[in-house]
Scaffold this motif. Structure first.
Motif, mmCIF file in Angstrom:
data_model
loop_
_atom_site.group_PDB
_atom_site.id
_atom_site.type_symbol
_atom_site.label_atom_id
_atom_site.label_comp_id
_atom_site.label_asym_id
_atom_site.label_seq_id
_atom_site.Cartn_x
_atom_site.Cartn_y
_atom_site.Cartn_z
ATOM 1 N N SER A 267 -16.757 -9.256 -50.661
ATOM 2 C CA SER A 267 -15.996 -10.547 -51.082
ATOM 3 C C SER A 267 -15.153 -11.474 -50.475
ATOM 4 C CB SER A 267 -14.630 -9.578 -51.696
ATOM 5 O OG SER A 267 -15.076 -8.885 -52.398
ATOM 6 N N PHE A 268 -15.032 -11.110 -48.834
ATOM 7 C CA PHE A 268 -14.295 -11.973 -48.206
ATOM 8 C C PHE A 268 -15.415 -12.468 -47.320
ATOM 9 C CE2 PHE A 268 -10.358 -9.320 -49.282
ATOM 10 C CZ PHE A 268 -9.562 -10.366 -48.767
ATOM 11 N N ARG A 269 -16.361 -12.398 -47.657
ATOM 12 C CA ARG A 269 -17.557 -13.008 -46.619
ATOM 13 C C ARG A 269 -17.690 -14.380 -47.538
ATOM 14 N NH1 ARG A 269 -22.123 -14.232 -47.221
ATOM 15 N NH2 ARG A 269 -22.775 -13.363 -48.976
ATOM 16 N N LEU A 270 -17.625 -13.909 -48.965
ATOM 17 C CA LEU A 270 -18.029 -15.011 -49.890
ATOM 18 C C LEU A 270 -16.494 -16.143 -50.090
ATOM 19 C CD1 LEU A 270 -19.032 -13.068 -52.994
ATOM 20 C CD2 LEU A 270 -20.157 -14.371 -51.652
ATOM 21 N N LEU A 271 -15.482 -15.477 -48.966
ATOM 22 C CA LEU A 271 -14.854 -16.691 -49.528
ATOM 23 C C LEU A 271 -14.543 -17.206 -47.323
ATOM 24 C CD1 LEU A 271 -10.949 -14.126 -50.905
ATOM 25 C CD2 LEU A 271 -12.917 -16.496 -51.567
ATOM 26 N N ASN A 272 -15.961 -16.954 -47.620
ATOM 27 C CA ASN A 272 -15.576 -17.276 -46.072
ATOM 28 C C ASN A 272 -14.568 -17.068 -44.290
ATOM 29 O OD1 ASN A 272 -18.352 -19.290 -46.454
ATOM 30 N ND2 ASN A 272 -16.479 -20.620 -47.631
ATOM 31 N N VAL A 273 -14.834 -16.182 -44.943
ATOM 32 C CA VAL A 273 -13.399 -15.452 -44.465
ATOM 33 C C VAL A 273 -13.962 -15.336 -42.483
ATOM 34 C CG1 VAL A 273 -12.418 -13.530 -42.581
ATOM 35 C CG2 VAL A 273 -12.024 -14.356 -44.945
ATOM 36 N N TYR A 274 -15.664 -14.719 -42.797
ATOM 37 C CA TYR A 274 -16.317 -14.166 -41.109
ATOM 38 C C TYR A 274 -17.553 -15.813 -41.327
ATOM 39 C CZ TYR A 274 -14.673 -10.204 -42.694
ATOM 40 O OH TYR A 274 -14.038 -8.571 -43.340
ATOM 41 N N GLU A 275 -17.714 -16.772 -41.873
ATOM 42 C CA GLU A 275 -18.866 -17.418 -41.053
ATOM 43 C C GLU A 275 -16.815 -19.032 -40.214
ATOM 44 O OE1 GLU A 275 -21.291 -18.757 -42.357
ATOM 45 O OE2 GLU A 275 -21.448 -16.621 -43.474
ATOM 46 N N GLU A 276 -18.361 -18.884 -38.716
ATOM 47 C CA GLU A 276 -17.010 -19.616 -37.802
ATOM 48 C C GLU A 276 -17.530 -21.162 -38.370
ATOM 49 O OE1 GLU A 276 -15.723 -18.948 -35.346
ATOM 50 O OE2 GLU A 276 -15.948 -16.909 -35.658
ATOM 51 N N ASN A 277 -18.564 -21.595 -38.798
ATOM 52 C CA ASN A 277 -18.956 -23.282 -39.056
ATOM 53 C C ASN A 277 -18.321 -23.796 -39.962
ATOM 54 O OD1 ASN A 277 -20.297 -23.514 -36.071
ATOM 55 N ND2 ASN A 277 -22.133 -22.275 -37.687
ATOM 56 N N VAL A 278 -17.859 -23.316 -41.324
ATOM 57 C CA VAL A 278 -17.232 -23.352 -42.492
ATOM 58 C C VAL A 278 -15.791 -24.043 -42.195
ATOM 59 C CG1 VAL A 278 -17.355 -23.010 -44.531
ATOM 60 C CG2 VAL A 278 -18.749 -22.214 -43.290
ATOM 61 N N GLN A 279 -15.216 -24.786 -42.961
ATOM 62 C CA GLN A 279 -14.495 -25.237 -42.849
ATOM 63 C C GLN A 279 -13.092 -24.670 -43.956
ATOM 64 O OE1 GLN A 279 -13.159 -27.154 -40.281
ATOM 65 N NE2 GLN A 279 -10.959 -26.821 -40.231
ATOM 66 N N VAL A 280 -12.205 -23.872 -43.415
ATOM 67 C CA VAL A 280 -11.490 -23.050 -44.515
ATOM 68 C C VAL A 280 -9.762 -22.878 -44.008
ATOM 69 C CG1 VAL A 280 -11.439 -20.580 -45.490
ATOM 70 C CG2 VAL A 280 -13.541 -21.198 -44.776
ATOM 71 N N GLU A 281 -9.627 -23.340 -45.534
ATOM 72 C CA GLU A 281 -7.754 -23.723 -45.116
ATOM 73 C C GLU A 281 -7.682 -21.941 -45.443
ATOM 74 O OE1 GLU A 281 -5.983 -25.797 -44.733
ATOM 75 O OE2 GLU A 281 -7.580 -27.232 -44.466
ATOM 76 N N TYR A 282 -6.336 -21.261 -44.784
ATOM 77 C CA TYR A 282 -6.340 -20.341 -44.453
ATOM 78 C C TYR A 282 -4.866 -19.982 -45.576
ATOM 79 C CZ TYR A 282 -3.466 -15.641 -43.206
ATOM 80 O OH TYR A 282 -3.412 -14.474 -43.418
ATOM 81 N N SER A 283 -4.883 -20.687 -46.030
ATOM 82 C CA SER A 283 -3.620 -21.251 -47.636
ATOM 83 C C SER A 283 -4.638 -20.651 -48.740
ATOM 84 C CB SER A 283 -2.724 -21.493 -47.356
ATOM 85 O OG SER A 283 -2.559 -23.120 -47.198
ATOM 86 N N GLU A 284 -5.742 -21.350 -48.543
ATOM 87 C CA GLU A 284 -6.336 -21.082 -49.606
ATOM 88 C C GLU A 284 -6.960 -20.467 -50.064
ATOM 89 O OE1 GLU A 284 -5.845 -24.033 -51.910
ATOM 90 O OE2 GLU A 284 -4.627 -24.627 -50.806
#
Length: 319
Positions: A267-284
């Motif tokens: 589930s958290f992989r789908l939220l791109n937590v483990y993707e270094e090259n994907v821009q993710v907003e922590y608060s989102e």
């Protein structure tokens, strides 16, 4: 800074381990087995051993995914290791070791895995089985090992060209000659090894790690503790039955911690937590029912990934 927060979140999800009641019960039994070994030191050497009251060894079974391996590994790590100087030599004292049995199971690989757990695995030349056995017995005594937790006992039964009884005799010899505890872990199928001889029934106790059978207060308490351990930037409500999440997760994992952990990691992989090259907003970062459903599908597709345990009504846990 934000990337560091996301990495830390990913690590927390990967390392989830909750010491719930069943874990504490099993660990308490392990402690008792080691205490029994220490009590033997106070017995008279000429006193006849009472095998009928032997509490040193254990067959510990449980369904796939109930958390056997984590219970064994973490117990071994929880027991302090230390060094002592004996005859001008620094000795690593390791009271408890965890050993995953090899597949296919052979005598040589069996002893090599024990040596690896003791911190010795490099050999100048390929040793014979007798050399390996002698080295194992020497080091187990020298490093004062009190307990060996053998995981994946099913590998013995799956190895067609190795006799099951020969394997059991190897374990019995370790316990008898070195006065240490043996824990044999695997799925319920390994009970056949335990019952093949009356002697094994007498020498090895039995216990079972249970799954969370119902989506009840205990399961919800577990989910609440998991959510606290994850420290997600946004509340999830894993334990709140009004969200439908506890019922959904219980149905997907059937009360087995290992499968629950797999679903949460995916589930958290789908939220791109483990993707270094994907821009993710922590608060989102927000875990939702739809994400969990997708994670379950990714892992197990449309088919039921587990055999439905007895006395479980699927409709009761459908959302």
């Amino acid at each position: 800074m934000e990337r560091k927060q996301i990495r830390a979140l990913g690590r927390r999800v990967k390392k989830i381990f909750i010491e719930h009641d069943e874990v504490k019960r099993i660990w308490s039994r392990f402690d008792g087995m080691r205490t029994y070994i220490k009590l033997d030191q106070f017995e008279d050497e000429d006193e006849e051993e009472n095998d009928d009251d032997d509490k040193r060894n254990l067959f510990l079974t449980g369904l796939s995914g109930v958390g056997k391996s984590q219970i064994g590994k973490r117990y071994a790590k929880s027991v302090p290791r230390y060094t002592e100087i004996i005859d001008d030599e620094e000795i690593d004292i390791i009271p408890v070791i965890y050993v995953e049995l090899p597949y296919p199971f052979t005598q040589a690989e069996f002893y090599k895995e024990i040596l690896k757990a003791l911190g010795t695995e490099n050999f100048k030349k390929e040793p014979t089985v007798n050399e390996l056995r002698n080295r194992v017995f020497h080091l187990l005594t020298k490093q004062r090992v009190e307990m060996i937790i053998f995981d994946e006992m099913n590998f013995i039964m799956r190895t067609k060209n190795f006799d099951n009884q020969s394997a059991m005799e190897m374990l019995k010899k370790l316990s008898n000659q070195l006065q240490l505890c043996i824990v044999c872990m695997g799925t319920p199928q390994i009970e056949k090894l335990h019952t093949m001889e009356d002697e094994y029934v007498r020498r090895f106790g039995r216990d079972r790690i249970e799954r969370f059978e119902k989506c009840d207060e205990k399961f919800c308490e577990l989910l609440e503790r998991i959510e606290k351990a994850i420290e997600s930037p946004n509340p999830i409500g894993l334990h709140d039955q009004s969200t439908g999440l506890p019922q959904l997760l219980h149905y997907y994992c059937q009360g087995r911690i290992g499968y629950l952990h797999l679903i949460l990691k995916e589930s958290f992989r789908l939220l791109n937590v483990y993707e270094e090259n994907v821009q993710v907003e922590y608060s989102e970062i927000r875990l939702t029912v739809d994400i969990i459903k997708q994670a379950k599908f990714n892992l197990f597709r449309k088919n039921d990934h587990l055999i439905t345990p007895d006395n479980v009504d699927k409709k009761e846990y459908m959302v």
